[in-house]
Design a protein around this motif. Structure first.
Motif, PDB file in Angstrom:
ATOM      1  N   PRO A   1      23.327  -5.358   1.773  1.00  0.00           N
ATOM      2  CA  PRO A   1      24.553  -4.758   2.472  1.00  0.00           C
ATOM      3  C   PRO A   1      24.822  -3.158   2.093  1.00  0.00           C
ATOM      4  CG  PRO A   1      25.016  -6.909   1.967  1.00  0.00           C
ATOM      5  CD  PRO A   1      23.883  -6.755   1.182  1.00  0.00           C
ATOM      6  N   GLY A   2      24.810  -2.336   2.943  1.00  0.00           N
ATOM      7  CA  GLY A   2      25.076  -0.984   2.710  1.00  0.00           C
ATOM      8  C   GLY A   2      23.951  -0.213   2.260  1.00  0.00           C
ATOM      9  N   ASP A   3      22.989  -0.604   2.157  1.00  0.00           N
ATOM     10  CA  ASP A   3      21.720   0.196   1.627  1.00  0.00           C
ATOM     11  C   ASP A   3      21.223   0.821   3.376  1.00  0.00           C
ATOM     12  OD1 ASP A   3      21.488  -0.745  -0.800  1.00  0.00           O
ATOM     13  OD2 ASP A   3      19.554  -1.567  -0.585  1.00  0.00           O
ATOM     14  N   ALA A   4      20.271   1.858   2.865  1.00  0.00           N
ATOM     15  CA  ALA A   4      19.615   2.285   4.194  1.00  0.00           C
ATOM     16  C   ALA A   4      18.727   1.381   4.857  1.00  0.00           C
ATOM     17  CB  ALA A   4      18.886   3.516   3.502  1.00  0.00           C
ATOM     18  N   ASN A   5      18.714   1.488   6.126  1.00  0.00           N
ATOM     19  CA  ASN A   5      17.881   0.550   6.880  1.00  0.00           C
ATOM     20  C   ASN A   5      16.408   1.152   6.644  1.00  0.00           C
ATOM     21  OD1 ASN A   5      20.320  -0.611   8.198  1.00  0.00           O
ATOM     22  ND2 ASN A   5      20.271   1.144   9.499  1.00  0.00           N
ATOM     23  N   VAL A   6      15.548   0.160   6.996  1.00  0.00           N
ATOM     24  CA  VAL A   6      14.058   0.198   6.583  1.00  0.00           C
ATOM     25  C   VAL A   6      13.535   0.950   7.822  1.00  0.00           C
ATOM     26  CG1 VAL A   6      13.394  -1.982   7.793  1.00  0.00           C
ATOM     27  CG2 VAL A   6      11.889  -0.680   6.075  1.00  0.00           C
ATOM     28  N   GLY A   7      12.810   2.047   7.497  1.00  0.00           N
ATOM     29  CA  GLY A   7      12.165   2.873   8.547  1.00  0.00           C
ATOM     30  C   GLY A   7      10.682   2.819   9.075  1.00  0.00           C
ATOM     31  N   THR A   8       9.940   2.436   7.684  1.00  0.00           N
ATOM     32  CA  THR A   8       8.381   1.990   7.826  1.00  0.00           C
ATOM     33  C   THR A   8       8.042   1.045   6.948  1.00  0.00           C
ATOM     34  OG1 THR A   8       7.926   3.676   6.396  1.00  0.00           O
ATOM     35  CG2 THR A   8       8.055   4.671   8.635  1.00  0.00           C
ATOM     36  N   ALA A   9       7.043   0.262   7.306  1.00  0.00           N
ATOM     37  CA  ALA A   9       6.539  -0.777   6.254  1.00  0.00           C
ATOM     38  C   ALA A   9       5.289  -0.843   6.502  1.00  0.00           C
ATOM     39  CB  ALA A   9       7.221  -2.147   6.500  1.00  0.00           C
ATOM     40  N   VAL A  10       4.462  -0.831   5.428  1.00  0.00           N
ATOM     41  CA  VAL A  10       2.816  -0.996   5.341  1.00  0.00           C
ATOM     42  C   VAL A  10       2.566  -2.074   4.457  1.00  0.00           C
ATOM     43  CG1 VAL A  10       0.510   0.013   5.016  1.00  0.00           C
ATOM     44  CG2 VAL A  10       2.631   1.456   6.041  1.00  0.00           C
ATOM     45  N   VAL A  11       2.092  -3.166   4.702  1.00  0.00           N
ATOM     46  CA  VAL A  11       1.809  -4.356   4.206  1.00  0.00           C
ATOM     47  C   VAL A  11       0.260  -4.469   4.117  1.00  0.00           C
ATOM     48  CG1 VAL A  11       2.181  -6.817   3.670  1.00  0.00           C
ATOM     49  CG2 VAL A  11       3.871  -5.431   4.554  1.00  0.00           C
ATOM     50  N   THR A  12      -0.377  -4.645   2.710  1.00  0.00           N
ATOM     51  CA  THR A  12      -1.800  -4.565   2.771  1.00  0.00           C
ATOM     52  C   THR A  12      -2.130  -6.006   1.978  1.00  0.00           C
ATOM     53  OG1 THR A  12      -2.305  -2.318   2.628  1.00  0.00           O
ATOM     54  CG2 THR A  12      -3.971  -3.686   1.799  1.00  0.00           C
ATOM     55  N   LEU A  13      -2.810  -7.017   2.759  1.00  0.00           N
ATOM     56  CA  LEU A  13      -3.114  -8.170   2.152  1.00  0.00           C
ATOM     57  C   LEU A  13      -4.636  -7.993   0.920  1.00  0.00           C
ATOM     58  CD1 LEU A  13      -2.664 -10.776   5.004  1.00  0.00           C
ATOM     59  CD2 LEU A  13      -1.092 -10.203   3.335  1.00  0.00           C
ATOM     60  N   PRO A  14      -4.828  -8.970   0.283  1.00  0.00           N
ATOM     61  CA  PRO A  14      -5.878  -8.898  -0.766  1.00  0.00           C
ATOM     62  C   PRO A  14      -7.187  -9.232  -0.149  1.00  0.00           C
ATOM     63  CG  PRO A  14      -4.693 -10.854  -1.035  1.00  0.00           C
ATOM     64  CD  PRO A  14      -3.616 -10.076  -0.189  1.00  0.00           C
ATOM     65  N   HIS A  15      -8.230  -8.581  -0.571  1.00  0.00           N
ATOM     66  CA  HIS A  15      -9.602  -8.963   0.149  1.00  0.00           C
ATOM     67  C   HIS A  15      -9.894 -10.365   0.451  1.00  0.00           C
ATOM     68  CE1 HIS A  15     -11.529 -10.322  -3.712  1.00  0.00           C
ATOM     69  NE2 HIS A  15     -10.733  -9.465  -4.331  1.00  0.00           N
TER      70      HIS A  15
END
Length: 320
Positions: free
Chosen positions: A142-156
């Motif tokens: 609570p009170g943190d900045a909202n997320v604007g971007t997200a990039v998630v890379t799974l392992p090979h």
């Protein structure tokens, strides 16, 4: 909608009350709120045969806690399009539109914290060539900045099982809320302190301008609120990557996305998940431009597998 109830006073004449209902529209991609004039009541030009010449319109929104500032300090604008009646108030052909734009910008966004949490777990099949389900959970303070971007890379060890892609929803079908059931590959939910109940809906593969289809979480809630969390799917380093480049600047305390596994699973193991721990990487950006890089261990269902393996080894020792 918002309803304005005003007294109609024209000089010494009291013409009663004028009620104007204005429809609210929420942009499903950015969550920006606007008044939709096409679905709103027009401001009357005549009342009981008396022309109304408006010189000034003032709207005060002053209920405590009704509005909430964004967490981005980028330059924004408020835009109004006003349409004035011409000489003939009954003929819209001579109406004249005018646009008014005002700058809007906040200060102090860099003072906000940004410490998101992300957990990933592969459920079900853990052997090579099996198709596990995936559960991803994002949480914020609570009170943190909202997320604007997200990039998630799974392992090979996890790649896209393209042979399991059944149907892809066309853009026109998505806009009409008519995606075929075969284009649904999971489910998502989002909790916000602004809403009494979570938004939820299917995870859909939709046509894209990129080589692979887009993955969209079509979140819906009470009151007609609709938010589409759009993600781009790509392949990097032999693994699978999901990129969410435009996220609404709205508080979300928790977001949960689950992709199906088994015969309907989009992921395929290139090796056993139980041999060694595997990790994904994530790059998250706050609406205040604060970056956060995470190395996330992928949970799995190998605990029972290891126990069964130990029991089988003990039985083999006893036989000897």
């Amino acid at each position: 909608s918002i309803v304005a109830i005003d007294s109609a006073l024209v000089g010494p004449l009291d013409l009663g009350v004028v009620v104007v209902r204005s429809a609210i529209r929420i942009d499903p991609r950015t969550a920006q709120v606007s008044i939709d004039s096409s679905g709103s009541d027009p401001i009357p030009h005549l009342l009981d045969g008396i022309p109304l010449h408006l010189r000034d319109i003032r709207v005060y929104v002053e209920r405590p806690g009704f509005t909430l500032n964004p967490t981005s300090c980028n330059v924004l604008n408020t835009t109004s399009i006003l349409t004035g009646a011409g000489a003939d108030p009954f003929n819209p052909a001579d109406d004249v539109p005018a646009t008014s734009t005002d700058r809007y910008q906040l200060l102090g966004c860099s003072e906000l914290g940004f410490a998101p949490k992300l957990s990933l777990k592969l459920l079900g099949g853990h052997r090579r060539a099996q198709h596990p389900a995936l559960r991803a959970v994002y949480e914020s303070r609570p009170g943190d900045a909202n997320v604007g971007t997200a990039v998630v890379t799974l392992p090979h060890s996890e790649f896209l099982a393209q042979n399991h892609i059944r149907e892809i929803c066309q853009a026109a079908q998505f806009e009409a809320n008519a995606c075929p059931p075969g284009s649904i590959y999971g489910h998502a939910r989002a909790w916000s302190p602004l809403l009494p109940e979570p938004l939820e809906g299917p995870v859909i593969l939709r046509t894209s301008s990129h080589p692979l289809p887009d993955m969209v979480a079509a979140l819906r809630g009470d009151g007609g609120i609709a938010i589409d969390v759009e993600g781009r799917i790509s392949s990097v380093g032999g693994g699978m990557r999901g990129s969410f480049e435009v996220l609404p600047d709205a508080p979300a305390s928790k977001f949960e996305l689950t992709l199906e596994g088994g015969k309907r699973g989009l992921l395929e193991n290139s090796e056993s998940l139980c041999a060694t721990p595997i990790y994904a990487s994530a790059r998250l950006g706050g609406q205040n431009d604060a970056p956060e890089a995470l190395r996330v261990k992928l949970g799995n269902d190998c605990r029972g597998h290891r126990k069964h393996g130990k029991h089988r080894a003990k039985r083999r020792q006893r036989r000897r």
